[in-house]
Design a protein around this motif. Structure first.
Motif: not given
Length: 185
Positions: A153-156, A166-170, A182-184
């Protein structure tokens, strides 16, 4: 005297303790929605709090260099940080020179500080060797990197890390968003 010390300590620590309360919602979400331990990429305070208040692991905590893992693992972790900061291979040598104390403590713990009295005393040859490995790492896809580092998981923390996109990582898919804070993935 003891009362004054305690009052001053409380006043000094209170803002940080209050700030830490903002993480309670994301901690509750992770605990309720993931019954088994996950390896999470997070940064800063969030990374430090995750293993304390949840069953999950965070590989990006300040004291990770004391974990029982090989140096290559820590190099990859550092390189992921550089990749997320969009550091290009042509710039890596100047970055590791500029951030030599960070590189030293991230990869070698207290070794250079104890041996030479300062983290900045890491040898230039060591920095050149590390920088030379970055180009190959940079060419890997995020999917390969996350798999290799076992990141599940990535938590931003959008408020603290607005510069990380992070939203630009396909390979990442949004799973949860908490009050646009926070975005998971």
């Amino acid at each position: 005297n003891a009362a004054l010390v305690q009052i001053n300590s409380y006043n000094y620590r209170y803002p940080g303790a209050l700030e830490s309360q903002r993480y309670s919602g994301i901690m509750s979400y992770l605990e309720s929605n993931y019954t088994s331990a996950q390896t999470i990429w997070a940064r800063g305070t969030l990374a430090a709090l995750l293993p304390v208040y949840t069953k999950h692991d965070s590989l990006n905590v300040d004291h990770a260099q004391f974990y029982l893992a090989g140096r290559e693992y820590f190099i990859k972790k550092l390189f992921l940080e550089y990749t997320l900061r969009n550091i290009l291979p042509k710039d890596i040598q100047s970055i590791v020179q500029k951030e030599r104390s960070i590189v030293s403590s991230e990869l070698f713990g207290i070794y250079y500080r104890e041996k030479y009295g300062d983290d900045d005393r890491i040898l230039d040859e060591v920095l050149f060797e590390i920088a030379a490995k970055y180009k190959d790492f940079y060419e890997l896809s995020y999917g390969e990197i996350f798999k290799d580092l076992n990141i599940e998981l990535v938590v931003w923390d959008k408020n603290k890390e607005a510069d990380f996109m992070y939203e630009h990582i396909p390979v990442l898919r949004k799973i949860y968003g908490a009050a646009n804070e926070f975005i998971v993935y």
